[in-house]
Each structure stands twice: as C-alpha cells, then as structure tokens.
Design a protein around this motif. Structure first.
Motif, mmCIF file in Angstrom:
data_model
loop_
_atom_site.group_PDB
_atom_site.id
_atom_site.type_symbol
_atom_site.label_atom_id
_atom_site.label_comp_id
_atom_site.label_asym_id
_atom_site.label_seq_id
_atom_site.Cartn_x
_atom_site.Cartn_y
_atom_site.Cartn_z
ATOM 1 N N MET A 12 0.853 -1.177 0.000
ATOM 2 C CA MET A 12 0.000 0.000 0.000
ATOM 3 C C MET A 12 0.894 1.234 0.000
ATOM 4 O O MET A 12 2.000 1.209 0.548
ATOM 5 N N VAL A 13 0.440 2.315 -0.620
ATOM 6 C CA VAL A 13 1.195 3.559 -0.506
ATOM 7 C C VAL A 13 1.057 4.061 0.928
ATOM 8 O O VAL A 13 0.187 3.616 1.687
ATOM 9 N N ALA A 14 1.916 4.989 1.324
ATOM 10 C CA ALA A 14 1.908 5.502 2.686
ATOM 11 C C ALA A 14 0.552 6.137 3.012
ATOM 12 O O ALA A 14 -0.114 6.676 2.124
ATOM 13 N N PRO A 15 0.115 6.036 4.281
ATOM 14 C CA PRO A 15 -1.211 6.555 4.658
ATOM 15 C C PRO A 15 -1.460 7.986 4.223
ATOM 16 O O PRO A 15 -2.582 8.334 3.818
ATOM 17 N N LEU B 49 -2.857 -0.428 -27.408
ATOM 18 C CA LEU B 49 -2.216 0.587 -26.580
ATOM 19 C C LEU B 49 -1.961 -0.047 -25.231
ATOM 20 O O LEU B 49 -2.859 -0.686 -24.664
ATOM 21 N N VAL B 50 -0.753 0.106 -24.704
ATOM 22 C CA VAL B 50 -0.445 -0.373 -23.360
ATOM 23 C C VAL B 50 0.130 0.791 -22.569
ATOM 24 O O VAL B 50 0.902 1.607 -23.091
ATOM 25 N N ARG B 51 -0.297 0.888 -21.305
ATOM 26 C CA ARG B 51 0.147 1.994 -20.457
ATOM 27 C C ARG B 51 0.524 1.447 -19.087
ATOM 28 O O ARG B 51 -0.261 0.718 -18.463
ATOM 29 N N VAL B 52 1.700 1.813 -18.633
ATOM 30 C CA VAL B 52 2.183 1.422 -17.303
ATOM 31 C C VAL B 52 2.351 2.684 -16.472
ATOM 32 O O VAL B 52 3.027 3.632 -16.904
ATOM 33 N N ARG B 53 1.728 2.703 -15.306
ATOM 34 C CA ARG B 53 1.884 3.848 -14.413
ATOM 35 C C ARG B 53 2.571 3.400 -13.131
ATOM 36 O O ARG B 53 2.225 2.356 -12.562
ATOM 37 N N SER B 54 3.518 4.208 -12.691
ATOM 38 C CA SER B 54 4.225 3.967 -11.428
ATOM 39 C C SER B 54 4.035 5.191 -10.549
ATOM 40 O O SER B 54 4.571 6.271 -10.835
ATOM 41 N N ALA B 55 3.224 5.051 -9.495
ATOM 42 C CA ALA B 55 2.942 6.135 -8.562
ATOM 43 C C ALA B 55 3.523 5.741 -7.198
ATOM 44 O O ALA B 55 2.937 4.919 -6.485
ATOM 45 N N TYR B 56 4.650 6.283 -6.865
ATOM 46 C CA TYR B 56 5.459 5.838 -5.727
ATOM 47 C C TYR B 56 4.722 5.908 -4.391
ATOM 48 O O TYR B 56 4.594 4.915 -3.674
ATOM 49 N N GLY B 57 4.212 7.070 -4.041
ATOM 50 C CA GLY B 57 3.449 7.216 -2.805
ATOM 51 C C GLY B 57 4.184 6.769 -1.562
ATOM 52 O O GLY B 57 3.571 6.408 -0.548
ATOM 53 N N LYS C 181 10.781 4.937 2.424
ATOM 54 C CA LYS C 181 12.160 5.419 2.295
ATOM 55 C C LYS C 181 12.253 6.815 1.672
ATOM 56 O O LYS C 181 13.355 7.375 1.617
ATOM 57 N N ASN C 182 11.142 7.362 1.195
ATOM 58 C CA ASN C 182 11.157 8.649 0.505
ATOM 59 C C ASN C 182 12.266 8.704 -0.547
ATOM 60 O O ASN C 182 13.031 9.673 -0.637
ATOM 61 N N SER C 183 12.345 7.645 -1.355
ATOM 62 C CA SER C 183 13.472 7.499 -2.275
ATOM 63 C C SER C 183 13.080 7.624 -3.742
ATOM 64 O O SER C 183 13.816 7.173 -4.619
ATOM 65 N N SER C 184 11.933 8.233 -4.021
ATOM 66 C CA SER C 184 11.460 8.311 -5.402
ATOM 67 C C SER C 184 12.496 8.924 -6.340
ATOM 68 O O SER C 184 12.691 8.464 -7.465
ATOM 69 N N SER C 185 13.190 9.976 -5.877
ATOM 70 C CA SER C 185 14.106 10.700 -6.762
ATOM 71 C C SER C 185 15.315 9.875 -7.179
ATOM 72 O O SER C 185 15.997 10.216 -8.142
ATOM 73 N N THR C 186 15.604 8.795 -6.468
ATOM 74 C CA THR C 186 16.778 7.978 -6.803
ATOM 75 C C THR C 186 16.420 6.717 -7.593
ATOM 76 O O THR C 186 17.310 5.987 -8.023
ATOM 77 N N ILE C 187 15.129 6.463 -7.781
ATOM 78 C CA ILE C 187 14.704 5.224 -8.456
ATOM 79 C C ILE C 187 14.735 5.401 -9.974
ATOM 80 O O ILE C 187 14.284 6.416 -10.502
ATOM 81 N N GLN C 188 15.266 4.403 -10.630
ATOM 82 C CA GLN C 188 15.277 4.392 -12.094
ATOM 83 C C GLN C 188 15.302 2.948 -12.577
ATOM 84 O O GLN C 188 16.088 2.145 -12.100
ATOM 85 N N PHE C 189 14.413 2.630 -13.513
ATOM 86 C CA PHE C 189 14.390 1.285 -14.095
ATOM 87 C C PHE C 189 13.842 1.369 -15.507
ATOM 88 O O PHE C 189 13.299 2.400 -15.917
ATOM 89 N N ASP C 190 13.996 0.298 -16.256
ATOM 90 C CA ASP C 190 13.596 0.291 -17.663
ATOM 91 C C ASP C 190 12.323 -0.520 -17.879
ATOM 92 O O ASP C 190 12.037 -1.472 -17.143
ATOM 93 N N LEU C 191 11.593 -0.144 -18.909
ATOM 94 C CA LEU C 191 10.438 -0.906 -19.382
ATOM 95 C C LEU C 191 10.781 -1.508 -20.735
ATOM 96 O O LEU C 191 11.418 -0.856 -21.578
ATOM 97 N N LYS D 208 12.021 7.283 -14.544
ATOM 98 C CA LYS D 208 12.897 8.069 -13.676
ATOM 99 C C LYS D 208 12.056 8.839 -12.666
ATOM 100 O O LYS D 208 11.043 9.434 -13.017
ATOM 101 N N ASP D 209 12.500 8.836 -11.416
ATOM 102 C CA ASP D 209 11.816 9.576 -10.357
ATOM 103 C C ASP D 209 10.309 9.355 -10.432
ATOM 104 O O ASP D 209 9.524 10.291 -10.635
ATOM 105 N N PRO D 210 9.876 8.102 -10.248
ATOM 106 C CA PRO D 210 8.477 7.744 -10.522
ATOM 107 C C PRO D 210 7.504 8.113 -9.404
ATOM 108 O O PRO D 210 6.853 7.247 -8.811
ATOM 109 N N TRP D 211 7.393 9.408 -9.102
ATOM 110 C CA TRP D 211 6.412 9.796 -8.093
ATOM 111 C C TRP D 211 5.002 9.556 -8.619
ATOM 112 O O TRP D 211 4.139 9.057 -7.922
ATOM 113 N N ASN D 212 4.770 9.919 -9.864
ATOM 114 C CA ASN D 212 3.493 9.616 -10.519
ATOM 115 C C ASN D 212 3.742 9.674 -12.019
ATOM 116 O O ASN D 212 3.342 10.613 -12.697
#
Length: 372
Positions: free
Chosen positions: A63-66, A101-109, A114-124, A135-139
């Motif tokens: 779950m995302v943070a409360p 059409l395919v869509r992937v959403r990454s909403a860190y929350g 760890k409040n680490s959204s700004s350091t996350i990076q991965f490939d699709l 990159k920086d997948p906050w939303n």
C-alpha cells in the motif's frame, strides 16, 4: 523534392457521446491489489479494474503511505514491487495481428517508507524491445502502441541497479485496425506528448476517447495567441479517431504571426508527429505552410468542421537534437495559422527492424483528410 500527397477517403461517424461503460478489448490491472477483493468498477468512467495476480509471477504487494491514500485514484493506492530478479514481466493476453495501446503507471506514494522516489530508475521493455526508462516515478506513466505478435505480450520491468522497479497499474486497450497506419508487426511507437490545444481541461480520456488515450489541455502558449472553440461536431477521421471534444478547441496565432512547437532531445531518438486541423469557419481563407526542421514545408488549409491530419512520413532524428515545427501564414491567407491538437511519438526499435527498399523515395509529409 516536392512532397507527394496521399489522400484517404473513409466513412466517418459522429463524435462519442461520453456514455459510461467499458469497451470491449479493455484490460485494466490494479497492481498490488489484494486478490481477495476481486475486481471493481471505477464509477467515473465505468472501467473495470482487476487484481494482477494472474498476470505476473513474483513481486510484493504494498500500500502507498497513509498520507498518500486520501483522495488517491484507487488503482494508485497499491503497487507491486520487484526486489528480486533482473526482469519481471506482466503477461498480457492479446490477439496476434491486432493493434494495442499499453500503459504502465508507477505512482510511488512512499510505499516503502524510504522517501526514495528521486533515486529510483528502471527500464520498461515491450517483449525483448526497449521501451522507456522510468525516472523519479512519483506519478509517472509510459504508453506504447504496437501490433501483437502472439496470443500474449510480455511487458517487463528491468532492474538496472538504481532502485526497485514497481508498477501501480497496467492497462491494455485494443485499437481499431485502421488506427495509426504507421505501426505494424515490426514497428511500434511510444507516446511522447498528446495535446488538446486551446483547451483548459487538464486531461480528456475515456469515455470521450473510446480508446482511452489521454489528451492534455494546452491553452495558448503566448498571451498574444487566441484560444478558439466551437460547439459544432467535428467529423471523425478513422485513421486517428481524435475525439470531437478535442477537435472543438484550437489555438490561433495573433494577427498573421506564426505558431511553433519546439522540443529538445539529444538522445538518438526518431520522432513521428501528427498534427490535427479543423477550421470552425469557411468564410475566409486560412492557409499556412508547415515546416519541420529541414524537411521542407507543406501547405495546409484546414478543412471546415472536418479532421485533417498532417504527419512527417518518415521517422525523423534532428542532427542537433533541436526540433521545431513552424506554422507560417501564406501571403494569400486572410486568417492566421491554427492548430487543434497534436501527437508526438518516438520509434520503438525492434530487434528485427523493418527494412525498406533502398531505391524507394519517400514524401516529406502525408496529409490525411476526409472527403465527402
């Protein structure tokens, strides 16, 4: 070289009326959702979301943070993360030869605390082909259009050593076979931008767009420009099916000045641009030249209450990484240039790339227009 013109004649329908209810060919996955809850319907648009367990192996539900749960769109309140393995894939059911059409959403929350959204990076990856870097997948979300090559298609999250990959939702939408002729079994594309020009609506999607494409509002970029709108229905072009509400707004240049679309990217990316035009009046001549960097120009007179589409016919990479599209009025024009909407896509290179005959000459632009 003078551009060759290709005109396509289609039967067209009226715009969608926005009725709520899911289309056939929709698959909407709520990643990380507790399977015990089963599927649910979004009351705003009638789209049904289901748990992701049957489409993926491995991963962890969170779950995302409360503090990020209140007011969050339900599919973005959970995530599935993949701390183990380099490549983790969703297996999406498809029909071989059909367009999707395919869509992937990454909403860190802050799902991991760890409040680490700004350091996350991965490939699709779309199958074995690189699609995008998250990159920086906050939303953040990424969208691709492709032709299915089998009865299922893997959409993969690749760990590149810069944080744990995760997804909030994965959606699949089957497209009409007529839509976007540029995509085929050996050539896919990813969405860079899709603008509803002259509109102050932040995002317009399903049910107004039957394929659930997202159109972002963009009012006049300069106070000297003018936003235009009409209540009249705009006829539909089946090759692109831009919703009538999108085509009912536009931006017009001030006086007889020019309009420009500009972006920069020094990466080795090839682009395709689709510009959509429909005039709201037919009493005065509106005529302008459209140029895309050094590709030459093409003269346009937007059709009255009809959807004309202009595109560069070949995928294009600017040598200097600067891309400029200019709409310049002709001397004969009585009205300034206008633009209703535009889409920008980047080529997804396939391991088995499309090859073209070397002796074939290609036009600079293809202009698609409805004729009655």
């Amino acid at each position: 070289m003078a551009p060759l013109l290709f005109f396509a004649v289609f039967l067209f329908g009226t715009a969608l009326d926005g009725a709520v209810g899911q289309e056939d060919g929709f698959l909407s996955i709520d990643c990380g959702m507790d399977p015990n809850y089963g599927s649910y319907k979004n009351p705003d648009d009638g789209i049904v979301y289901e748990p992701d367990g049957q489409y993926v192996d491995g991963g962890e539900n969170h779950m995302v943070a409360p503090e990020h749960q209140s007011g969050t769109f339900r599919p973005y309140s959970t995530v599935r993360s993949f701390p183990s393995g380099v490549r983790n894939c969703y297996a999406l059911p498809t029909v071989a030869g059909a367009k999707y059409l395919v869509r992937v959403r990454s909403a860190y929350g802050n799902y991991d605390g760890k409040n680490s959204s700004s350091t996350i990076q991965f490939d699709l990856y779309l199958g074995v082909n690189y699609w995008a870097t998250v990159k920086d997948p906050w939303n953040e979300f990424h969208e691709a259009l492709f032709v299915a090559w089998a009865s299922w298609v893997p959409v993969c999250l690749l760990n590149t050593g810069r944080g744990t990959p995760f997804a909030s939702s994965v959606v699949l939408r089957r497209l009409s076979s007529e839509l976007y002729p540029v995509i085929n079994a050996k050539q896919s594309m990813r969405m860079i931008s899709r603008k509803n020009v002259g509109s102050d609506i932040s995002t317009l999607s399903y049910p107004y767009d039957r394929y659930d494409r997202h159109w972002w509002g963009q009012i006049a970029p300069d106070p000297t420009c003018k936003n235009l709108s009409t209540a009249s229905t705009i006829k539909n072009n089946s090759m692109f099916s831009v919703p009538s509400p999108v085509m009912q707004t536009a931006v017009e240049a001030a006086n007889k000045s020019s309009l420009r679309i500009k972006w920069e990217n020094s990466a080795p990316i090839e682009y395709k641009v689709f510009m959509h035009f429909a005039d709201f009046q037919n009493s005065q001549l509106r005529q302008f030249n459209v140029s895309f960097n050094e590709l030459g120009s093409y003269q346009v007179s937007p059709p009255y209450l009809d959807n004309g589409v202009l595109s560069n016919s070949q995928w294009y990479k600017a040598p200097g990484g600067v891309y400029t599209i200019t709409l310049e009025p002709t001397a004969e024009s009585k009205l300034p240039p206008m633009l209703n909407a535009y889409e920008i896509y980047a080529l997804i290179s396939h391991d088995d790339p499309m090859t073209f005959p070397r002796d074939c000459k290609y036009s600079l632009y293809i202009y698609f227009r409805i004729s009655v």
